[in-house]
Design a protein around this motif. Structure first.
Motif, short mmCIF file in Angstrom:
data_model
loop_
_atom_site.label_atom_id
_atom_site.label_comp_id
_atom_site.label_asym_id
_atom_site.label_seq_id
_atom_site.Cartn_x
_atom_site.Cartn_y
_atom_site.Cartn_z
N SER A 1 0.83 -1.21 0.00
CA SER A 1 0.00 0.00 0.00
C SER A 1 0.86 1.26 0.00
N LEU A 2 1.92 1.25 0.80
CA LEU A 2 2.80 2.41 0.85
C LEU A 2 3.54 2.59 -0.47
N ALA A 3 3.96 1.49 -1.09
CA ALA A 3 4.63 1.59 -2.39
C ALA A 3 3.70 2.14 -3.46
N GLU A 4 2.40 1.90 -3.30
CA GLU A 4 1.42 2.42 -4.25
C GLU A 4 1.01 3.85 -3.93
N GLY A 5 1.50 4.42 -2.83
CA GLY A 5 1.25 5.81 -2.51
C GLY A 5 0.25 6.06 -1.40
N ASP A 6 -0.18 5.02 -0.70
CA ASP A 6 -1.11 5.19 0.42
C ASP A 6 -0.32 5.41 1.71
N PHE A 7 -0.22 6.67 2.13
CA PHE A 7 0.60 6.99 3.30
C PHE A 7 -0.15 6.82 4.62
N SER A 8 -1.38 6.34 4.57
CA SER A 8 -2.13 6.13 5.81
C SER A 8 -1.56 4.96 6.61
N VAL A 9 -0.76 4.10 5.98
CA VAL A 9 -0.17 2.97 6.70
C VAL A 9 1.00 3.40 7.59
N LEU A 10 1.39 4.67 7.52
CA LEU A 10 2.48 5.17 8.36
C LEU A 10 1.98 5.67 9.71
N ASP A 11 0.81 5.22 10.12
CA ASP A 11 0.27 5.60 11.42
C ASP A 11 1.16 5.02 12.52
N TYR A 12 1.53 5.83 13.47
CA TYR A 12 2.47 5.39 14.51
C TYR A 12 1.88 4.32 15.43
N THR A 13 0.57 4.13 15.42
CA THR A 13 -0.03 3.11 16.28
C THR A 13 0.03 1.72 15.65
N LEU A 14 0.39 1.64 14.39
CA LEU A 14 0.45 0.34 13.71
C LEU A 14 1.78 -0.34 13.99
N GLU A 15 1.75 -1.65 14.09
CA GLU A 15 2.99 -2.39 14.27
C GLU A 15 3.70 -2.52 12.94
N GLY A 16 4.96 -2.78 12.99
CA GLY A 16 5.74 -2.97 11.78
C GLY A 16 6.24 -1.69 11.16
N LEU A 17 6.13 -0.58 11.88
CA LEU A 17 6.53 0.70 11.32
C LEU A 17 8.03 0.75 11.03
N LEU A 18 8.81 -0.11 11.68
CA LEU A 18 10.24 -0.16 11.42
C LEU A 18 10.53 -0.79 10.07
N PHE A 19 9.79 -1.84 9.72
CA PHE A 19 10.06 -2.58 8.50
C PHE A 19 9.29 -2.09 7.28
#
Length: 142
Positions: free
Chosen positions: A60-78
């Protein structure tokens, strides 16, 4: 061999050679499950897991959806780094590049641990023993 033999071994063997050997051994051992597809990220036989969620977020992020960069989500490091690999190489090749990246990072832990013990003891044998124990980590194998 005794204590004198171990100390003499430590003086004869350069620590750089020991750490390089440990890294190469860890690289071979850690890459074997990836080559066998033991950890195929697209399906692990148990349904969705963290890897599946993180891969979906990276796509999703590679396709341009920056909503996945929410700090409450796990995996933000990877997720951002994996998204970069997917964006640069495409999904299929990006997953291979990501797998190689994870293997190299995992193998790099071994000489780091060995060098830490070497700095504390100044004994290459201590670095070798520690690195060997980290290579055969039972928690990682489990």
């Amino acid at each position: 061999m005794g204590l004198r033999g171990a100390m003499a071994w430590g003086r004869r063997v350069p620590v750089g050679l020991v750490l390089t050997g440990l890294f190469l051994a860890a690289l071979v051992i850690r890459s074997a499950p990836v080559i066998r597809l033991d950890y195929a990220p697209w399906w692990d036989g148990m349904g969705y897991g963290y890897a599946d969620i993180w891969i979906g977020q990276a796509v999703s992020l590679a396709e341009g959806d920056f909503s996945v960069l929410d700090y409450t989500l796990e995996g933000l490091l990877f997720v951002p780094v994996q998204a970069l690999a997917l964006k640069l190489f495409g999904v299929a090749t990006g997953m291979r590049v990501w797998a190689i990246f994870l293997v190299v990072v995992s193998a790099a832990i071994v000489p780091i641990a060995g060098h830490t013990v070497y700095l504390a003891t100044r004994q290459p044998l201590g670095a070798f023993v520690t690195g060997t124990l980290v290579i055969y980590d039972p928690v990682l194998a489990w």
